[in-house]
Write a protein that holds these residues in place. Structure first.
Motif, mmCIF file in Angstrom:
data_model
loop_
_atom_site.group_PDB
_atom_site.id
_atom_site.type_symbol
_atom_site.label_atom_id
_atom_site.label_comp_id
_atom_site.label_asym_id
_atom_site.label_seq_id
_atom_site.Cartn_x
_atom_site.Cartn_y
_atom_site.Cartn_z
ATOM 1 N N GLN B 104 -7.183 13.948 2.857
ATOM 2 C CA GLN B 104 -6.068 14.872 2.710
ATOM 3 C C GLN B 104 -6.366 16.180 3.423
ATOM 4 O O GLN B 104 -5.506 16.736 4.091
ATOM 5 C CB GLN B 104 -5.820 15.141 1.228
ATOM 6 C CG GLN B 104 -4.587 15.992 0.991
ATOM 7 C CD GLN B 104 -4.719 16.851 -0.237
ATOM 8 O OE1 GLN B 104 -5.509 16.541 -1.136
ATOM 9 N NE2 GLN B 104 -3.976 17.923 -0.283
ATOM 10 N N TYR B 105 -7.615 16.670 3.307
ATOM 11 C CA TYR B 105 -7.956 17.930 3.951
ATOM 12 C C TYR B 105 -7.723 17.837 5.455
ATOM 13 O O TYR B 105 -7.082 18.698 6.057
ATOM 14 C CB TYR B 105 -9.419 18.300 3.659
ATOM 15 C CG TYR B 105 -9.844 19.528 4.425
ATOM 16 C CD1 TYR B 105 -9.484 20.794 3.967
ATOM 17 C CD2 TYR B 105 -10.544 19.434 5.629
ATOM 18 C CE1 TYR B 105 -9.819 21.926 4.685
ATOM 19 C CE2 TYR B 105 -10.871 20.555 6.348
ATOM 20 C CZ TYR B 105 -10.513 21.810 5.874
ATOM 21 O OH TYR B 105 -10.827 22.924 6.601
ATOM 22 N N ALA B 108 -4.002 17.449 6.434
ATOM 23 C CA ALA B 108 -3.256 18.690 6.260
ATOM 24 C C ALA B 108 -3.662 19.705 7.324
ATOM 25 O O ALA B 108 -2.830 20.371 7.927
ATOM 26 C CB ALA B 108 -3.506 19.258 4.863
ATOM 27 N N HIS B 109 -4.985 19.797 7.563
ATOM 28 C CA HIS B 109 -5.494 20.778 8.510
ATOM 29 C C HIS B 109 -4.994 20.488 9.912
ATOM 30 O O HIS B 109 -4.617 21.384 10.656
ATOM 31 C CB HIS B 109 -7.020 20.782 8.468
ATOM 32 C CG HIS B 109 -7.636 21.892 9.266
ATOM 33 N ND1 HIS B 109 -8.112 21.705 10.543
ATOM 34 C CD2 HIS B 109 -7.825 23.201 8.970
ATOM 35 C CE1 HIS B 109 -8.581 22.853 10.990
ATOM 36 N NE2 HIS B 109 -8.422 23.779 10.072
ATOM 37 N N GLU B 111 -2.306 18.910 10.643
ATOM 38 C CA GLU B 111 -0.844 18.872 10.606
ATOM 39 C C GLU B 111 -0.296 17.566 11.189
ATOM 40 O O GLU B 111 0.579 17.566 12.053
ATOM 41 C CB GLU B 111 -0.261 20.071 11.373
ATOM 42 C CG GLU B 111 -0.604 21.404 10.724
ATOM 43 C CD GLU B 111 -0.614 22.552 11.729
ATOM 44 O OE1 GLU B 111 -0.229 22.319 12.893
ATOM 45 O OE2 GLU B 111 -1.012 23.657 11.364
ATOM 46 N N ARG B 113 1.863 14.405 11.597
ATOM 47 C CA ARG B 113 3.186 13.893 11.197
ATOM 48 C C ARG B 113 3.168 12.372 11.154
ATOM 49 O O ARG B 113 3.948 11.754 10.453
ATOM 50 C CB ARG B 113 4.246 14.349 12.206
ATOM 51 C CG ARG B 113 4.782 15.761 11.963
ATOM 52 C CD ARG B 113 5.894 16.066 12.939
ATOM 53 N NE ARG B 113 7.012 15.163 12.755
ATOM 54 C CZ ARG B 113 7.808 14.755 13.753
ATOM 55 N NH1 ARG B 113 7.589 15.147 14.993
ATOM 56 N NH2 ARG B 113 8.818 13.956 13.507
ATOM 57 N N LYS B 130 0.161 11.346 -0.414
ATOM 58 C CA LYS B 130 1.295 11.722 0.426
ATOM 59 C C LYS B 130 2.093 12.879 -0.171
ATOM 60 O O LYS B 130 2.625 13.716 0.549
ATOM 61 C CB LYS B 130 2.214 10.517 0.665
ATOM 62 C CG LYS B 130 3.204 10.809 1.773
ATOM 63 C CD LYS B 130 3.896 9.586 2.274
ATOM 64 C CE LYS B 130 4.879 9.944 3.375
ATOM 65 N NZ LYS B 130 5.834 10.987 3.000
ATOM 66 N N ARG B 132 1.051 15.442 -1.501
ATOM 67 C CA ARG B 132 0.430 16.717 -1.162
ATOM 68 C C ARG B 132 0.437 16.965 0.345
ATOM 69 O O ARG B 132 -0.162 17.906 0.821
ATOM 70 C CB ARG B 132 -1.003 16.750 -1.688
ATOM 71 C CG ARG B 132 -1.068 16.881 -3.200
ATOM 72 C CD ARG B 132 -2.483 16.754 -3.688
ATOM 73 N NE ARG B 132 -2.885 15.366 -3.919
ATOM 74 C CZ ARG B 132 -4.135 14.947 -3.963
ATOM 75 N NH1 ARG B 132 -5.111 15.780 -3.782
ATOM 76 N NH2 ARG B 132 -4.407 13.667 -4.181
ATOM 77 N N LEU B 133 1.048 16.050 1.104
ATOM 78 C CA LEU B 133 1.080 16.186 2.564
ATOM 79 C C LEU B 133 2.532 16.218 3.036
ATOM 80 O O LEU B 133 3.047 15.223 3.517
ATOM 81 C CB LEU B 133 0.338 15.011 3.225
ATOM 82 C CG LEU B 133 -1.167 14.941 2.990
ATOM 83 C CD1 LEU B 133 -1.697 13.592 3.430
ATOM 84 C CD2 LEU B 133 -1.884 16.049 3.737
ATOM 85 N N LEU B 135 3.888 17.300 5.558
ATOM 86 C CA LEU B 135 4.147 17.090 6.987
ATOM 87 C C LEU B 135 4.103 15.617 7.390
ATOM 88 O O LEU B 135 4.681 15.218 8.394
ATOM 89 C CB LEU B 135 3.116 17.860 7.825
ATOM 90 C CG LEU B 135 3.296 19.378 7.827
ATOM 91 C CD1 LEU B 135 2.100 20.047 8.485
ATOM 92 C CD2 LEU B 135 4.575 19.752 8.575
#
Lengths: 269, 653
Positions: B104-105, B108-109, B111, B113, B130, B132-133, B135
Motif C-alpha cells: 500500500q505504501y 500510494a507513494h 500514485e 492508477r 484498495k 485506502r488507495l 487513486l
C-alpha cells in the motif's frame, strides 16, 4: 430440482447423484453400519463425521465398492451399485483418496498421477509397449491432463521426485492429484487433512474448494477437524456406532443435542 | 550495437521494434507452462506488447500514468513494462512477497492508477487495501484461475485487455507508432523502490538513457550477443533483474527464460542452461552446500575421485581460466577431470553453458568463489546500486581478486571521500528519489556524484575494495577499528553459519549473535545420531555450540593475522533461538540485516553478552507467512571464544 440452493460462492447444487438407502454392513458380529440412509447431490461438498469406529471409512468403502453391504441399496446416477467392484466405480467416475496414503512410493509424482489415467487409456498392451503411433498420441494427451493437475495443485517442483521422499502433506496432495487425474464426478476423500499442520490444512482446504468450484466435482469427505468441516461443507452427515445420528447443514448439526453429546462435546468457557 | 543508439533507439519500445525487425525470428521470452517450455520470438513479443499497450490506452491509461507490476517472473508481466512505456507510462515493479501494508505504501507513494498482477493471490492483496488507495482504478490479472466469482468491474483479464487493444489498434491506426515515437531517452523509464535498509522504501527514478546506456556499456564490455540466454528468477522489483532481464536483453537481443515456479528454479536452470547468469552469493553458497552434502553420501571411490580432481582444480583451475601458464601434465589431468568430474557437475548444476556469471549484493566467501572459478566457470563479482542503474565496478576478465569488487565499469568514475566513503558518477546515475528532495540532495551532490554509503579504497591497480557500510564502521573503546559486516561475512563463510550480527561500536570488545544453517547443521547432527525437534532445539544443543565455537575461533585466528583488525576479535557469542527473518522485520527483503531492529528487539541478549552471565532467557515473537504470530521461549547459552593476543599471532601461525 434442477436449480437447487445456491452456495455463497455461487455454485448451484444439482440433483441427487447418489442415494444410500438403509445400508447395513457387518463383519461377523460387528455391526459397522446399521441402517444408514442419506443422499449426495451434484456439486455439493458433503462431510461425514463421527467418533472413531463410527463407520465413516466403511461407508466410503461401500460407496466405492471395496465392501459390499449385506442389506440396503446404493444408487449412483440412477443405477444400483451396491455390489459393484472398485474398478467399476472408478469407471463410472468415482475416485478416492485413502486415510493411509496409498501411493507407489518408488515412483515419481508424475508417474503416480499418470496411474490415475490408467482407466482412460484405451490402447492395448501391444501398442503401449510399442510406444508409437496411436499409443504415443494417447500418452501425450494423458500427460497433458496430468500436467494440468500438477499445475492445479502447484506441485511442479516435485514432478520428478519419488513420492516416498516427499513430506506427508505433499504426499496427501499427490494422492489428491491422482484422484483428480481420473476426472471424477464424485470424489471421496478419507481424512484429507489428518496429521497436517495449520498451513498445510489451509492449502488442502483451498484445493478442495477449488476442485469443487473449477470442475464442479461432487465431494464426500471424512474429516475430524470440525472448524474445517463446518467451514467448507454444504451438508454434514453424523455417524455414531454405525448409525446415522443426524444430517443437515453445518449449523443444524452443530445445534443438534445428540451430536453434541456423542461427538462435539461442550466447550469449557 | 552502439550505432543503433545514434539511430534513435533511445527507449525500450523503440528497441523492441528494432529487435522485432532485426531478429524477429529469434527467441525473446521463454516460460515453462504445463511442463513444456513455451517460446515467444521477438516479433511475437512485439505483437503482445503492442496489444497490451493499446488495451491499456483503451482502458484510459494516459501518458505519465504509473503501472504497478506485481508477481513472480512471468513473460507477460515483463511485457507490461515496455507496454506502459510505449504509451508514455511508467512501470513500477513491486516486490511480490511484500505484505499488504508495504504494498500500500508503494502504490500510494507512486500514485499508481493501474496495476498488472500475476494471479488471484495478488488481486486479493490489492482488494484488501484498495479502500485506502483512492487513486488505484484498474487491476489487470494474468491467471484467471479462481477469479470466476470476482465480479468487480475494475478487474480485467490480461488476455481480454489485449483483445480490447487489438480492436483499439485496428480502429486507431497509427496510434501505437505515434505514441512510441513521442518517447525520448530522457523520459522516466521506471521507478524502482529500494528495499529500505533504513526507514521507508524510496522510489528511485531511472530514465531510459540511464538504463539503456548503462546496460549497453556493460554488455558490450562483456561481449554479450543475441545468442546468449538468461534465467530471470530474482524479484522483478529489484533493479538488477531489470538491467539483466530487460535492459540488456533489449539492447543486445538475447532470450530471457522465466522459471515455472519459485521452487523449480534449480531444475529450470538445468533445462535452460543459461550462458549468462546472476545469483546472489547466498545461492552459490546453497548450491555448493548441496553438492558437498550429496558427495558425502556418494560411494567411497566416487568421493576419492571427486576430491582428487577438486584439489587439482583448486590448484590450477583458476589459472587456466585466467589464461596463465600451467604445467602441461596438470593441463592434461584437468582435461581428464573435466570429463570425469567438472563436466558432469556443471551439467547437474545447469551451468554447462555459462560464459558469464555475476554475483553481488554482499561479499562472497573466497572458498565458494574459488570453487566455481576452478571449475572453469567465469564467475565475477560486481559492485552496484539502484542509484547507479546497477553497474559501478566489475571484476575484469583475467584479473580477478577475491578481496576486491573489480575496476570501474565503462563510463563510471569513482572517487573516495575523505571519510573513506565511495562516490561515483556515471551515465546510469538516477534522476532523483520520487517526492523526496531531501534524500536526493543527501545522496547526490550538485555536480552529479553519488554517495554509496560504503567505505572502501582503491588499490594501486585501481581495484576497489569495500570494507563495510560507511556508517557501520565503528571503533571499540580502545580505538580499534570495528567493521561489523567484515566480521559477519567471515563468519558466514562457514557452511554451518547462515547469518551473524556483531556488536562492538563504543564497547570494550566484540560480541556476536549467530544463526546456524539448519540444513548443514541438521545434516551434521544426523550423521552423529543427534536427535532434535526443530530449529530452536538444535540451536540450543551444547554440541552445536561447540561446532560454532570452532568457527568463531578460526575467524579470530584469521583476524589475529591482521594488525589493524586483530583487536576486533570476537570475545563472546551466542546462537540465536530462531532464524532472523524478513517477515519479522529483522532482515530486508533482499536479506540484509536490519541492525536497528535487532538491537532494539534483542536488547536483553546484547546486555547479557556484555555481562558475565553464561546464559540468558528469551521470549520472542515470530510472524508466520499468513500474518499470525506466535511466541517462542528459550534459554540461550553464552560462550567465550578463544582470543589470540596480537603478539602471539606469528607464533600461532
Amino acid at each position: 430440482m434442477p436449480d437447487g440452493p445456491q452456495t455463497p460462492t455461487g455454485r448451484v447444487i444439482g440433483d441427487v447423484i447418489m442415494k444410500v438407502e438403509n445400508v447395513s454392513l457387518s463383519f461377523g458380529g460387528v455391526r459397522a453400519l446399521d441402517n444408514v440412509s442419506f443422499d449426495v447431490r451434484e456439486h455439493e461438498i458433503l462431510a461425514i463425521i463421527g467418533p472413531n469406529g463410527a463407520g465413516k471409512s466403511s461407508m466410503l468403502n461401500c460407496i466405492n465398492g471395496f465392501y459390499h453391504p449385506q442389506e440396503g441399496a446404493i444408487t449412483y446416477k440412477g443405477k444400483r451399485r451396491d455390489t459393484a467392484k472398485p474398478y467399476e466405480a472408478a469407471e463410472e467416475g468415482i475416485a478416492r483418496t485413502f486415510q493411509n496414503i496409498a501411493l507407489f512410493k518408488g515412483m515419481s509424482t508424475l508417474d503416480n498421477i499418470m496411474t490415475g489415467r490408467g482407466l482412460k487409456m484405451k490402447r492395448n498392451l501391444f501398442w503401449q509397449a510399442l510406444y508409437y503411433g496411436p499409443a504415443l498420441k494417447e500418452e501425450l494427451e494423458h500427460r497433458a491432463k496430468a500436467e494440468e493437475v500438477i499445475d492445479f495443485l502447484e506441485i511442479e517442483a516435485i514432478r520428478k521426485t519419488p513420492v516416498g521422499r516427499l513430506p506427508y502433506g505433499l504426499q496427501k496432495r499427490v494422492e489428491l492429484g491422482r484422484a483428480l487425474a481420473a476426472e471424477p464426478d464424485l470424489l471421496l476423500l478419507d481424512e484429507p487433512m489428518a496429521g497436517m499442520n495449520h498451513e498445510e490444512k489451509e492449502d488442502m482446504v483451498r484445493y478442495i474448494l477449488d476442485v469443487n468450484d473449477e470442475y464442479g466435482t461432487t465431494i464426500v469427505l471424512i474429516e475430524h477437524d470440525m472448524s474445517v468441516v463446518m467451514d467448507i461443507s454444504d451438508r454434514v452427515v453424523v455417524l455414531d456406532y454405525g448409525k446415522k445420528l443426524a444430517a443437515g447443514t453445518p449449523d443444524e448439526v452443530k445445534r443438534n443435542q445428540d451430536v453434541i453429546d456423542a461427538y462435539l462435546g461442550v466447550s469449557h468457557d | 550495437m552502439s550505432g543503433d543508439h545514434a539511430a534513435g533507439l533511445d527507449t525500450f519500445p523503440k528497441l523492441l521494434a528494432a529487435n522485432a525487425r532485426i531478429r524477429g525470428g529469434k527467441p525473446a521470452s521463454r516460460e515453462k507452462d504445463y511442463g513444456i517450455w513455451q517460446t515467444w520470438t521477438w516479433s511475437e513479443v512485439a505483437d503482445e506488447v503492442r496489444a497490451l499497450a493499446c488495451g491499456l490506452a483503451a482502458l484510459g491509461f494516459k501518458r505519465g500514468d504509473r503501472l504497478a507490476i506485481i508477481g513472480d517472473n512471468r513473460p507477460h508481466l515483463y511485457w507490461s513494462m515496455p507496454a506502459a512505456q510505449a504509451v508514455g507510462g511508467v512501470p513500477v515493479p513491486i516486490y511480490q512477497d511484500s505484505v499488504a501494508d508495504e504494498m500500500q505504501y508503494v502504490l500510494a507513494h507512486a500514485e499508481c492508477r493501474f496495476a498488472v498482477v500475476e494471479n488471484q493471490e495478488q488481486v486479493d492483496k490489492l482488494l484488501e487495501i484498495k479502500d485506502r488507495l483512492p487513486l488505484l482504478e484498474t487491476i489487470i490479472y494474468h491467471f484467471p484461475r479462481g477469479m470466476r466469482h470476482y465480479t468487480q468491474d475494475f478487474l480485467h483479464l490480461y488476455a481480454d485487455v489485449q483483445d480490447k487493444g487489438r480492436a483499439f489498434d485496428a480502429a486507431n491506426a497509427g496510434f501505437y507508432d505515434g505514441e512510441v515515437a513521442k518517447g525520448a531517452g530522457g523520459d522516466l523509464a521506471i521507478m524502482v523502490y529500494t528495499s529500505g535498509t533504513t526507514g521507508r522504501p524510496k522510489g528511485v527514478m531511472l530514465s531510459a538513457d540511464n538504463l539503456i546506456q548503462t546496460a549497453r556499456n556493460a554488455a558490450d564490455w562483456e561481449g554479450l550477443t543475441d545468442d546468449d540466454e538468461m534465467l530471470a528468477y530474482l524479484p522483478m522489483a529489484w533493479v538488477g533483474d531489470h538491467i539483466f532481464s530487460v535492459a540488456q536483453a533489449f539492447t543486445h537481443g538475447f532470450c530471457v527464460a522465466c522459471p515455472e515456479s519459485a521452487e523449480t528454479v534449480l531444475q529450470d536452470l538445468r533445462e535452460i542452461g543459461p550462458t549468462y547468469f546472476f545469483a546472489p552469493p547466498r545461492i552459490f553458497e546453497n548450491i555448493l552446500t548441496t553438492v558437498m552434502i550429496r558427495i558425502e553420501d556418494a560411494a567411497p571411490w566416487k568421493q576419492r575421485m571427486f576430491h582428487y580432481f577438486m584439489d587439482l582444480a583448486g590448484r590450477v583451475g583458476r589459472d587456466i581460466l585466467d589464461g596463465k601458464p600451467v604445467p602441461f601434465a596438470d593441463r592434461v589431468k584437468y582435461r581428464l577431470g573435466e570429463f570425469l568430474v567438472y563436466g558432469p557437475l556443471k551439467n547437474v548444476l545447469g551451468l554447462t553453458r555459462m560464459r558469464l556469471g555475476y554475483t553481488a549484493g554482499e561479499a562472497i566467501g573466497p572458498d565458494i568463489f574459488d570453487f566455481y572459478r576452478s571449475l572453469g566457470l567465469n564467475l565475477k563479482q560486481l559492485y552496484g546500486s539502484t542509484e547507479a542503474s546497477v553497474f559501478i565496478t566489475i571484476q575484469p576478465n583475467g584479473d580477478i581478486r577475491s578481496d576486491s569488487v573489480g575496476v570501474p565499469a565503462p563510463g563510471v568514475d569513482i572517487r573516495i571521500a575523505d571519510t573513506g566513503e565511495v562516490l561515483f558518477k556515471s551515465p546510469g546515475v538516477f534522476h532523483a528519489y520520487y517526492k523526496d528532495d531531501d534524500a536526493t540532495a543527501e545522496t547526490k551532490t550538485a555536480d552529479g556524484w553519488v554517495h554509496t554509503g560504503d567505505a572502501g579504497f582503491l588499490d594501486a591497480d585501481g581495484h576497489l575494495k569495500i570494507i563495510d557500510r560507511a556508517k557501520d564502521v565503528g571503533r571499540l573503546t580502545d580505538g580499534t577499528l570495528f567493521a561489523p559486516k567484515y566480521l559477519e561475512n567471515k563468519l558466514k563463510f562457514f557452511p554451518f553459519v547462515s547469518e551473524a550480527v556483531t556488536f562492538g561500536d563504543g564497547r570494550d570488545y566484540v560480541a556476536a549473535f549467530i544463526n546456524m544453517d539448519l540444513e548443514a547443521v541438521g545434516n551434521w547432527a544426523e550423521r552423529r545420531g543427534l536427535a532434535y525437534t526443530g530449529y530452536t532445539d538444535l540451536a540450543g544443543r551444547p554440541e552445536v555450540l561447540e561446532l560454532v565455537a570452532d568457527c568463531v575461533d578460526k575467524v579470530n585466528a584469521d583476524l589475529a593475522q591482521d594488525d589493524k583488525l586483530a583487536g576486533s576479535q570476537i570475545k563472546r557469542f551466542l546462537i540465536l533461538h530462531k532464524e532472523l527473518d524478513a517477515d519479522d522485520g529483522e532482515l530486508t527483503r533482499t536479506r540484509k540485516v536490519r541492525r536497528s531492529v535487532i538491537t532494539e528487539r534483542y536488547g536483553d541478549l546484547i546486555a547479557a553478552l556484555y555481562s558475565d552471565q553464561d546464559h540468558c532467557e528469551v521470549t520472542a515473537t515470530v510472524t508466520f507467512e499468513d500474518g499470525r504470530t506466535d511466541t517462542i521461549h528459550a534459554d540461550l547459552k553464552i560462550r567465550d571464544a578463544k582470543v589470540i593476543p596480537p603478539g602471539a599471532a606469528q607464533a600461532a601461525a
